[in-house]
Design a protein around this motif. Sequence first.
Motif, PDB file in Angstrom:
ATOM      1  N   ALA A  32     -10.039  21.669 -64.409  1.00 29.35           N
ATOM      2  CA  ALA A  32     -10.897  21.254 -66.287  1.00 29.35           C
ATOM      3  C   ALA A  32     -11.691  22.401 -65.885  1.00 29.35           C
ATOM      4  O   ALA A  32     -11.711  22.692 -67.856  1.00 29.35           O
ATOM      5  N   PRO A  33     -12.426  22.632 -64.804  1.00 28.01           N
ATOM      6  CA  PRO A  33     -13.291  24.205 -65.399  1.00 28.01           C
ATOM      7  C   PRO A  33     -12.156  25.718 -66.591  1.00 28.01           C
ATOM      8  O   PRO A  33     -13.171  25.822 -67.345  1.00 28.01           O
ATOM      9  N   LEU A  34     -10.734  25.711 -65.916  1.00 24.92           N
ATOM     10  CA  LEU A  34     -10.489  26.229 -66.787  1.00 24.92           C
ATOM     11  C   LEU A  34      -9.762  25.830 -68.191  1.00 24.92           C
ATOM     12  O   LEU A  34     -10.122  26.414 -69.295  1.00 24.92           O
ATOM     13  N   ASP A  35     -10.460  24.551 -68.547  1.00 23.97           N
ATOM     14  CA  ASP A  35      -9.642  24.013 -69.509  1.00 23.97           C
ATOM     15  C   ASP A  35     -10.939  23.969 -70.489  1.00 23.97           C
ATOM     16  O   ASP A  35     -11.111  24.982 -71.564  1.00 23.97           O
ATOM     17  N   GLN A  74     -24.418  29.349 -65.987  1.00 25.15           N
ATOM     18  CA  GLN A  74     -25.644  30.191 -66.032  1.00 25.15           C
ATOM     19  C   GLN A  74     -26.973  29.250 -67.372  1.00 25.15           C
ATOM     20  O   GLN A  74     -27.440  29.058 -67.183  1.00 25.15           O
ATOM     21  N   GLN A  75     -25.644  29.287 -68.465  1.00 24.40           N
ATOM     22  CA  GLN A  75     -26.725  28.581 -70.075  1.00 24.40           C
ATOM     23  C   GLN A  75     -26.878  26.859 -69.783  1.00 24.40           C
ATOM     24  O   GLN A  75     -27.724  26.510 -69.974  1.00 24.40           O
ATOM     25  N   GLU A  76     -25.685  25.703 -68.864  1.00 23.23           N
ATOM     26  CA  GLU A  76     -25.390  25.032 -69.442  1.00 23.23           C
ATOM     27  C   GLU A  76     -24.964  24.090 -67.625  1.00 23.23           C
ATOM     28  O   GLU A  76     -25.691  22.937 -68.328  1.00 23.23           O
ATOM     29  N   GLY A  77     -24.833  24.488 -66.665  1.00 23.05           N
ATOM     30  CA  GLY A  77     -25.442  24.321 -65.682  1.00 23.05           C
ATOM     31  C   GLY A  77     -23.817  24.159 -65.228  1.00 23.05           C
ATOM     32  O   GLY A  77     -22.476  23.968 -65.979  1.00 23.05           O
ATOM     33  N   THR A  78     -23.962  23.954 -63.327  1.00 22.06           N
ATOM     34  CA  THR A  78     -22.556  23.488 -63.375  1.00 22.06           C
ATOM     35  C   THR A  78     -21.506  21.935 -63.624  1.00 22.06           C
ATOM     36  O   THR A  78     -20.151  22.248 -64.023  1.00 22.06           O
ATOM     37  N   THR A  79     -21.866  21.358 -64.244  1.00 19.91           N
ATOM     38  CA  THR A  79     -21.280  20.056 -64.734  1.00 19.91           C
ATOM     39  C   THR A  79     -21.223  20.328 -66.044  1.00 19.91           C
ATOM     40  O   THR A  79     -19.804  19.632 -66.215  1.00 19.91           O
TER      41      THR A  79
END
Length: 316
Positions: A32-35, A74-79
């Motif tokens: 998901a993060p890579l997507d 950093q700007q939007e959070g890990t979630t």
Amino acid sequence: MSRIERLKDEGSRSQVIISGAVAGLISRFCIAPLDVVKIRLQLQTHSLSDPLTSNGIKGPTYKGVWGTLRKIQQQEGTTALWKGNIPAELLYICYGGSQFVAYRTVSQLLSTLPKRLPPSAESFVSGATAGAAATTVTYPLDLLRTRFAAQGTEKVYEGIIASLRDISRNEGVRGFFRGCAAANGQIIPYMGLFFSSYEMFHQALGGTTLPFSGGDAIAGVLASVLSKSAVFPLDLVRKRLQVQGPTRSRYIHTNIPEYRGVIRSLIQINRREGFRGMYRGLTVSLMKTAPASAITMYVYERTLHLMMHNNHVEEA
């Protein structure tokens, strides 16, 4: 009998559906993060090598896979790295199940023809048909996944129900299928190439004779890299078309141009951003697709075999 041929005959329809859905669910969560990174890079239209193209841009400028991951975190959070994950999980579950069922069904139909096609041709036709069917059926979820992943700190949609209501009201039913032509133009050759090359690589690697069934995973990686690279410009066009409409200027990239049609979009992107512009996000796409395909094929095979084994035990 080759691995693909066994795949056509193994398991009941319900076992195939469940195995495909489980495979899609697990692979989606892992990548998901890579997507999200891929979608952000694909929607970035200004050039990093030409600072003048980013003048007046309100949104962020992303560079590289790891740099983009860090900036989003950093700007939007890990979630934020899992934005759009709910519609994406639904997409992968539905897509995974319908893809394998369609592939199995078409393969079995082809096997009844008076004159059989060569195995590689059967794999191509079955894979392309399965991909097109699964893509069309699940496309609205794909569009929602893209739009949620493209949101910055300012929310365009409050949730899935709100997004469905908003798109239906302001864009109509056609709004849920923006870019569907590009998706099918991409998925037909992609899935055909994937399944046919998977068969080729699987046989060349010795299949399940490798430790821990490594032949399934490695063949899936190689097949996905080859297939994704061949059709990537159409994937980029699909993403650009998916964020068209009344909310186009409200996403994290506020300067996304207006695009109409697949061919005209390709020409417009090539003219504005150059040949390299049509391959924005390819690196992360390959990083995402390779493990996703490997996980999908591995989990599918293991889940199906486990269910079949348990069924045999219960019958005994």
